[in-house]
Motif scaffolding. Structure first.
Motif, PDB file in Angstrom:
ATOM      1  N   LEU A 256       4.481  97.576  26.769  1.00 34.12           N
ATOM      2  CA  LEU A 256       5.760  97.298  26.122  1.00 34.12           C
ATOM      3  C   LEU A 256       6.928  97.569  27.075  1.00 34.12           C
ATOM      4  O   LEU A 256       7.915  96.820  27.098  1.00 34.12           O
ATOM      5  N   SER A 257       6.814  98.636  27.860  1.00 38.32           N
ATOM      6  CA  SER A 257       7.895  98.961  28.799  1.00 38.32           C
ATOM      7  C   SER A 257       8.039  97.892  29.873  1.00 38.32           C
ATOM      8  O   SER A 257       9.157  97.528  30.263  1.00 38.32           O
ATOM      9  N   GLU A 258       6.893  97.378  30.375  1.00 44.20           N
ATOM     10  CA  GLU A 258       6.952  96.315  31.378  1.00 44.20           C
ATOM     11  C   GLU A 258       7.581  95.050  30.804  1.00 44.20           C
ATOM     12  O   GLU A 258       8.392  94.396  31.469  1.00 44.20           O
ATOM     13  N   LEU A 259       7.232  94.717  29.573  1.00 45.29           N
ATOM     14  CA  LEU A 259       7.847  93.548  28.937  1.00 45.29           C
ATOM     15  C   LEU A 259       9.343  93.747  28.789  1.00 45.29           C
ATOM     16  O   LEU A 259      10.142  92.833  29.032  1.00 45.29           O
ATOM     17  N   PHE A 260       9.728  94.945  28.390  1.00 45.59           N
ATOM     18  CA  PHE A 260      11.154  95.220  28.204  1.00 45.59           C
ATOM     19  C   PHE A 260      11.914  95.097  29.521  1.00 45.59           C
ATOM     20  O   PHE A 260      13.037  94.588  29.561  1.00 45.59           O
ATOM     21  N   GLU A 261      11.300  95.542  30.619  1.00 45.82           N
ATOM     22  CA  GLU A 261      11.974  95.495  31.910  1.00 45.82           C
ATOM     23  C   GLU A 261      11.991  94.099  32.501  1.00 45.82           C
ATOM     24  O   GLU A 261      12.949  93.706  33.171  1.00 45.82           O
ATOM     25  N   GLN A 262      10.939  93.319  32.272  1.00 45.13           N
ATOM     26  CA  GLN A 262      10.804  92.027  32.945  1.00 45.13           C
ATOM     27  C   GLN A 262      11.439  90.865  32.193  1.00 45.13           C
ATOM     28  O   GLN A 262      11.923  89.925  32.813  1.00 45.13           O
ATOM     29  N   LEU A 263      11.426  90.919  30.862  1.00 45.43           N
ATOM     30  CA  LEU A 263      11.914  89.777  30.099  1.00 45.43           C
ATOM     31  C   LEU A 263      13.428  89.821  29.957  1.00 45.43           C
ATOM     32  O   LEU A 263      14.012  90.891  29.742  1.00 45.43           O
ATOM     33  N   PRO A 264      14.081  88.681  30.043  1.00 47.03           N
ATOM     34  CA  PRO A 264      15.541  88.648  29.868  1.00 47.03           C
ATOM     35  C   PRO A 264      15.924  88.720  28.391  1.00 47.03           C
ATOM     36  O   PRO A 264      15.108  88.470  27.500  1.00 47.03           O
ATOM     37  N   GLU A 265      17.167  89.063  28.135  1.00 42.99           N
ATOM     38  CA  GLU A 265      17.678  89.084  26.764  1.00 42.99           C
ATOM     39  C   GLU A 265      17.768  87.654  26.233  1.00 42.99           C
ATOM     40  O   GLU A 265      18.266  86.754  26.896  1.00 42.99           O
ATOM     41  N   VAL A 266      17.254  87.476  25.008  1.00 41.90           N
ATOM     42  CA  VAL A 266      17.310  86.147  24.383  1.00 41.90           C
ATOM     43  C   VAL A 266      17.887  86.192  22.977  1.00 41.90           C
ATOM     44  O   VAL A 266      18.016  85.160  22.322  1.00 41.90           O
ATOM     45  N   GLY A 267      18.229  87.386  22.490  1.00 45.59           N
ATOM     46  CA  GLY A 267      18.793  87.491  21.151  1.00 45.59           C
ATOM     47  C   GLY A 267      17.737  87.226  20.089  1.00 45.59           C
ATOM     48  O   GLY A 267      16.689  87.858  20.052  1.00 45.59           O
ATOM     49  N   ASP A 268      18.025  86.248  19.215  1.00 41.52           N
ATOM     50  CA  ASP A 268      17.083  85.847  18.168  1.00 41.52           C
ATOM     51  C   ASP A 268      16.613  84.430  18.457  1.00 41.52           C
ATOM     52  O   ASP A 268      17.222  83.450  18.015  1.00 41.52           O
ATOM     53  N   PRO A 269      15.510  84.278  19.196  1.00 41.74           N
ATOM     54  CA  PRO A 269      15.010  82.939  19.519  1.00 41.74           C
ATOM     55  C   PRO A 269      14.404  82.262  18.297  1.00 41.74           C
ATOM     56  O   PRO A 269      14.195  82.897  17.253  1.00 41.74           O
ATOM     57  N   ASP A 270      14.098  80.977  18.422  1.00 32.89           N
ATOM     58  CA  ASP A 270      13.494  80.232  17.312  1.00 32.89           C
ATOM     59  C   ASP A 270      12.117  80.769  16.959  1.00 32.89           C
ATOM     60  O   ASP A 270      11.668  80.622  15.822  1.00 32.89           O
ATOM     61  N   ARG A 271      11.441  81.350  17.934  1.00 30.75           N
ATOM     62  CA  ARG A 271      10.133  81.958  17.714  1.00 30.75           C
ATOM     63  C   ARG A 271       9.927  83.035  18.773  1.00 30.75           C
ATOM     64  O   ARG A 271      10.559  82.988  19.838  1.00 30.75           O
ATOM     65  N   PRO A 272       9.072  84.015  18.515  1.00 31.02           N
ATOM     66  CA  PRO A 272       8.851  85.075  19.506  1.00 31.02           C
ATOM     67  C   PRO A 272       8.262  84.517  20.801  1.00 31.02           C
ATOM     68  O   PRO A 272       7.590  83.486  20.808  1.00 31.02           O
ATOM     69  N   ARG A 273       8.506  85.212  21.882  1.00 29.44           N
ATOM     70  CA  ARG A 273       7.896  84.846  23.159  1.00 29.44           C
ATOM     71  C   ARG A 273       6.484  85.391  23.261  1.00 29.44           C
ATOM     72  O   ARG A 273       5.639  84.821  23.937  1.00 29.44           O
ATOM     73  N   ILE A 274       6.218  86.490  22.585  1.00 30.63           N
ATOM     74  CA  ILE A 274       4.884  87.079  22.547  1.00 30.63           C
ATOM     75  C   ILE A 274       4.834  88.037  21.366  1.00 30.63           C
ATOM     76  O   ILE A 274       5.869  88.610  20.984  1.00 30.63           O
ATOM     77  N   ALA A 275       3.663  88.206  20.768  1.00 32.59           N
ATOM     78  CA  ALA A 275       3.496  89.095  19.618  1.00 32.59           C
ATOM     79  C   ALA A 275       2.351  90.072  19.880  1.00 32.59           C
ATOM     80  O   ALA A 275       1.306  89.695  20.423  1.00 32.59           O
ATOM     81  N   PHE A 276       2.559  91.334  19.485  1.00 30.42           N
ATOM     82  CA  PHE A 276       1.556  92.384  19.645  1.00 30.42           C
ATOM     83  C   PHE A 276       1.103  92.892  18.284  1.00 30.42           C
ATOM     84  O   PHE A 276       1.931  93.180  17.418  1.00 30.42           O
ATOM     85  N   PHE A 277      -0.209  93.014  18.120  1.00 24.79           N
ATOM     86  CA  PHE A 277      -0.783  93.611  16.915  1.00 24.79           C
ATOM     87  C   PHE A 277      -1.625  94.808  17.340  1.00 24.79           C
ATOM     88  O   PHE A 277      -2.613  94.655  18.059  1.00 24.79           O
ATOM     89  N   PHE A 278      -1.247  96.008  16.868  1.00 23.33           N
ATOM     90  CA  PHE A 278      -1.956  97.224  17.253  1.00 23.33           C
ATOM     91  C   PHE A 278      -2.689  97.773  16.040  1.00 23.33           C
ATOM     92  O   PHE A 278      -2.106  98.423  15.179  1.00 23.33           O
ATOM     93  N   ASP A 279      -3.993  97.464  15.981  1.00 25.00           N
ATOM     94  CA  ASP A 279      -4.825  97.897  14.867  1.00 25.00           C
ATOM     95  C   ASP A 279      -5.073  99.403  14.948  1.00 25.00           C
ATOM     96  O   ASP A 279      -5.090  99.991  16.030  1.00 25.00           O
TER      97      ASP A 279
END
Length: 526
Positions: A256-279
């Motif tokens: 999650l930290s790497e995604l936060f550092e690498q991905l640019p700000e997009v606000g509220d996009p039409d759909r997520p760029r990636i989704a995480f499910f932690f069972d």
């Protein structure tokens, strides 16, 4: 018939037609990055709900990352079948909620920290950094300071930190040079170094030596689509990983930290760029240090604007810290059992987190919904929480349950990730460089001692030659008692005496060798 994915409206169909209601429930893709929760007692249908939501997001082109605790989610790689025994009850449910089951497989990449049930997933201590490692190891402020010093030394001296051996070797070097470092970096306590080493040993025993190494995982390899436009479903084998909660937390936070550092700000996009499910996410927070929980809460709050959707799956909403629970706008609550006073209190608290529905009592509904049914609240327009609804969850389109080892191997061998990650790289790094320095220092010390011994022998030989020459010198040459001859003899005696005195004062072989070498040359010159 309802569609699983309505691209025109930007929604995915979650379900509908609860016990006595037929109102369909859909998730707005625009608000899927507001995070979500799937909760419920064992056997109430959480895993199936996770599978159907992952399928819908993949159909929408959203890459998905799943932690597979029991191996049940591997069936996403194979299409379902109406003839399959497990799928028979789904036919009736599909008719009740008004949907066609278009059975199909989904693009899947298997990952595994141990590299057994999937491609190895690795990172390096250098990429994780001293602050995150310190939080994960629950270090004190003083120990965190030592960790920062170690990383600074590694940067300045070109010592690459690629695996746990590198970090452990570097800390040994820092401890050995603790008296020399304070002038430049601040005080270094050997006790702090020892405490960090013990914490690293715990992490290593839980499998940290597998997590840290090269080639390190590139997040872009998870954020892919197949040729048909479906989002890649990345399944992390977590059955063994769940027995190492510290290692699981390490992987989750780094990702999650790497995604936060690498991905640019997009606000509220039409759909997520990636989704995480932690069972079984409650295992993530059990006995976790407060710093770790604070970090997860911070990332969950801020990563939304990066277009990342995070879903926590647990048995009870009370298992998730309140600060994190408050960030979860989309909720699917399966049945909760209330056999004890504590369970009844947890049930009431869970019901209070939903927007009331005048048609039924939410607490009673949560306790009474059947398998595959849930009380849902999904964000509506402008991000407003939806009214709680009893919802039959859409059945999955892929196979329900695990795959055979042969099917798993087939999927892994067909993946382009096999050639990139299956073979571990062993580059020269801090461990090897520090070992070489120690060998060179030991070799130089041995050579210095050898030279000192040789110089000492030469000095002794020169002194003996001098005495031998004096003993056999003709009396005619020694007879004159001129002033100059007397001064020369006394001078020789003074030189020899001074040499012995100075050698004793220096007290070391190297000092004695230096004096003896110099005086030896003087004696030989005579």
């Amino acid at each position: 018939m309802a569609k699983v994915l309505d691209d025109g409206a930007g929604t995915i169909f979650v379900g509908g037609g609860g016990s006595d209601r037929a109102e369909p429930q859909s998730l707005l893709l625009k608000y899927a990055n507001r995070h979500g929760m799937i909760a419920g007692a064992t056997g109430t249908g959480k895993t199936v709900t996770l599978q159907t939501l992952a399928e819908s997001l993949s159909l929408a082109g959203v890459p998905v990352v799943l932690s597979d605790v029991k191996g049940d989610l591997a069936g996403l790689s194979r299409g379902g079948s109406p003839e399959a025994k497990l799928h028979a009850p789904f036919q009736k449910r599909a008719e009740q909620i008004g949907i066609d089951l278009d059975y199909q497989p989904f693009p899947v990449t298997f990952w595994d920290v141990w590299g057994e049930q999937g491609h190895p997933v690795r990172t390096t201590p250098a990429e994780m950094g001293p602050l995150l490692l310190s939080r994960l190891l629950d270090l004190t402020d003083a120990q965190e300071g030592v960790m920062n010093i170690a990383f600074r030394v590694a940067d300045e001296q070109g010592l690459a930190l690629l695996d746990l051996k590198d970090l452990q070797a570097l800390l040994v070097w820092v401890g050995q040079n603790a008296t020399d470092l304070p002038l430049q970096y601040g005080n270094v306590s050997t006790a702090s170094v020892g405490a960090i080493q013990r914490a690293l040993l715990v992490l290593e025993n839980q499998g940290g030596d597998h997590l840290f190494g090269e080639p390190a995982l590139e997040l872009s390899d998870m954020m892919r689509q197949d040729v048909s436009g479906k989002g890649m479903v990345n399944i992390l084998a977590a059955d063994r990983l769940m027995n190492s909660p510290r290692l699981y937390a390490t992987f989750l936070l780094w990702l999650l930290s790497e995604l936060f550092e690498q991905l640019p700000e997009v606000g509220d996009p039409d759909r997520p760029r990636i989704a995480f499910f932690f069972d079984e996410s409650h295992l993530l927070f059990d006995d976790a240090p407060k710093a770790l929980i604070d970090k997860v809460e911070q990332v969950a709050r801020l990563i939304r604007s990066k277009g990342v959707s995070v879903w926590f799956i647990s048995q009870n909403p009370a298992d998730i810290p309140e600060d994190i629970l408050g960030q979860l706008g989309n909720r699917v609550q399966h049945a909760l059992r209330a056999f004890t006073a504590k369970d009844q209190k947890a049930l009431r608290l869970a019901a209070e987190n939903y927007r009331p529905n005048p048609d039924f009592d939410i607490a009673e509904a949560i306790q009474g919904v059947g398998t595959g049914e849930a009380v849902t609240s999904l964000l509506e327009a402008k991000g407003v929480p939806g009214i709680a609804q009893r919802t039959l969850i859409r059945p999955p389109l892929s196979r329900l349950g695990p795959v055979s080892p042969a099917e798993r191997s087939e999927t892994m061998n067909a993946s382009p990730m096999a050639a990139k990650y299956n073979t571990r790289l062993e580059r020269e790094s801090a461990h090897e460089l520090l070992a070489r320095r120690a060998e060179e220092a030991a070799r130089a010390s041995a050579e210095a001692e050898k030279q000192a011994d040789a110089d000492e022998a030469l000095f002794d030989m020169s002194r003996d030659e001098y005495r031998q020459a004096r003993r056999y010198q003709p009396r005619a040459e020694a007879a004159p008692r001129s002033r100059s001859g007397g001064r020369s003899s006394r001078s020789d005696s003074v030189v020899e005496t001074f040499g012995k005195s100075l050698a004793r004062q220096l007290g070391t072989k190297s000092g004695q060798a230096l004096v003896r070498g110099v005086l030896g040359s003087l004696f030989r010159g005579r």
